[in-house]
Write an enzyme that holds these catalytic residues in place. Structure first.
Site, PDB file in Angstrom:
ATOM      1  N   CYS A 114     -52.158  73.902   1.784  1.00 55.60           N
ATOM      2  CA  CYS A 114     -52.773  74.384   2.949  1.00 55.60           C
ATOM      3  C   CYS A 114     -53.768  73.181   2.322  1.00 55.60           C
ATOM      4  O   CYS A 114     -53.596  72.083   2.607  1.00 55.60           O
ATOM      5  CB  CYS A 114     -53.244  75.389   3.742  1.00 55.60           C
ATOM      6  SG  CYS A 114     -53.842  75.486   5.224  1.00 55.60           S
ATOM      7  N   HIS A 210     -47.805  78.538   3.800  1.00 59.23           N
ATOM      8  CA  HIS A 210     -48.804  79.422   2.936  1.00 59.23           C
ATOM      9  C   HIS A 210     -47.398  80.020   2.286  1.00 59.23           C
ATOM     10  O   HIS A 210     -46.799  81.359   3.085  1.00 59.23           O
ATOM     11  CB  HIS A 210     -49.468  80.405   3.248  1.00 59.23           C
ATOM     12  CG  HIS A 210     -51.355  79.919   3.478  1.00 59.23           C
ATOM     13  ND1 HIS A 210     -51.864  79.714   3.236  1.00 59.23           N
ATOM     14  CD2 HIS A 210     -51.388  79.128   4.500  1.00 59.23           C
ATOM     15  CE1 HIS A 210     -53.107  79.318   3.215  1.00 59.23           C
ATOM     16  NE2 HIS A 210     -52.867  78.624   4.528  1.00 59.23           N
ATOM     17  N   GLU A 212     -46.795  81.783   0.120  1.00 58.41           N
ATOM     18  CA  GLU A 212     -47.600  82.955  -0.324  1.00 58.41           C
ATOM     19  C   GLU A 212     -47.631  83.438   0.016  1.00 58.41           C
ATOM     20  O   GLU A 212     -47.281  85.177   0.063  1.00 58.41           O
ATOM     21  CB  GLU A 212     -49.004  82.629  -1.823  1.00 58.41           C
ATOM     22  CG  GLU A 212     -50.164  82.983  -0.850  1.00 58.41           C
ATOM     23  CD  GLU A 212     -50.195  81.671  -0.009  1.00 58.41           C
ATOM     24  OE1 GLU A 212     -51.496  81.668   1.073  1.00 58.41           O
ATOM     25  OE2 GLU A 212     -50.104  80.830  -0.023  1.00 58.41           O
TER      26      GLU A 212
END
Length: 235
Positions: A114, A210, A212
């Site tokens: 990002c 993202h 994660e």
């Protein structure tokens, strides 16, 4: 063999509560280091530091993840500030841009997430769109939208299908930095991944979303594989 050591940038919150304590804190969401660990690496968190120490820090790492966060100050790409651009993160900008440049110089594998993708683009002389109107994933609850890989890119070799990804951003790449190519787009054409071509000496990839958050390890595992091939050189 020891697992590759992957540095993850952190950021400072001015006020964080710990029981009776309320203190400035350097932190990063746990999803970042959990994804590094799930992908076969060991994580170390990198608080902001003197940019002049970036090369020395990188020499002790096998790979680098530049985490998400606030907008990159447009002063770094010579643009006037849009009123919708967030407040400057001066210390973080200086540190992370120095880390990115040191990683590229040293050939240390690098993944930008990002803001980290945007910082990679800026570090190589690119520019950003400071606010996107009507783009899926604008600020609000984290949204999911499809991204389409560009055939023949490193990213497409990792994720060959159109993938639904979790995203939260209002800025994006405008002019690509030196040597970078776009390797995925949203359906509206927004650049969602950038990279240095596979023939380049440095392994560098940025994704606008993202990973994660969705626990897809493919991109992070590629960083770990690249980091395994380029061990850190201790002074």
């Amino acid at each position: 063999m020891p697992r590759p050591l992957i540095g993850i940038t952190t950021y400072v919150e001015a006020s964080t509560r710990y029981g009776a304590w309320d203190l400035p804190t350097a932190l990063v969401p746990i999803g970042y280091y959990e994804l590094v660990q799930a992908s076969g690496g060991s994580a170390v968190l990198l608080p902001p530091d003197d940019p002049g120490q970036a090369a020395a820090v990188l020499s002790r790492l096998d790979g680098l993840v530049v985490a998400g966060g606030p907008d990159v100050d447009p002063v770094h790409y010579g643009a006037p500030r849009d009123p919708r651009t967030g407040a400057p993160a001066t210390v973080r900008d200086a540190w992370e841009l120095a880390l990115i440049r040191a990683a590229l110089d040293a050939g240390t594998p690098l993944l930008g997430i990002c803001r980290g993708m945007q910082a990679l683009n800026v570090a190589l002389g690119g520019t950003l769109v400071q606010h996107i109107d009507g783009h899926a994933g604008v600020p609000g609850p984290v949204d999911w939208h499809p991204v389409r890989p560009v055939a023949g890119t490193r990213y497409a070799s990792l994720v060959p299908e159109v993938a639904e990804v979790p995203t939260y951003h209002h800025q994006c790449v405008d002019r690509l930095g030196r040597g970078l190519i776009a390797s995925a787009h949203a359906l509206d054409g927004t650049v969602e991944a950038i990279e240095l071509p596979a023939a380049d000496a440095a392994w560098a990839l940025g994704v606008q979303w993202h990973p994660e958050r969705d626990k897809d390890t493919r991109v992070m595992s590629a960083l770990i594989t690249a980091a395994t091939r380029v061990p850190a050189t201790l002074p």
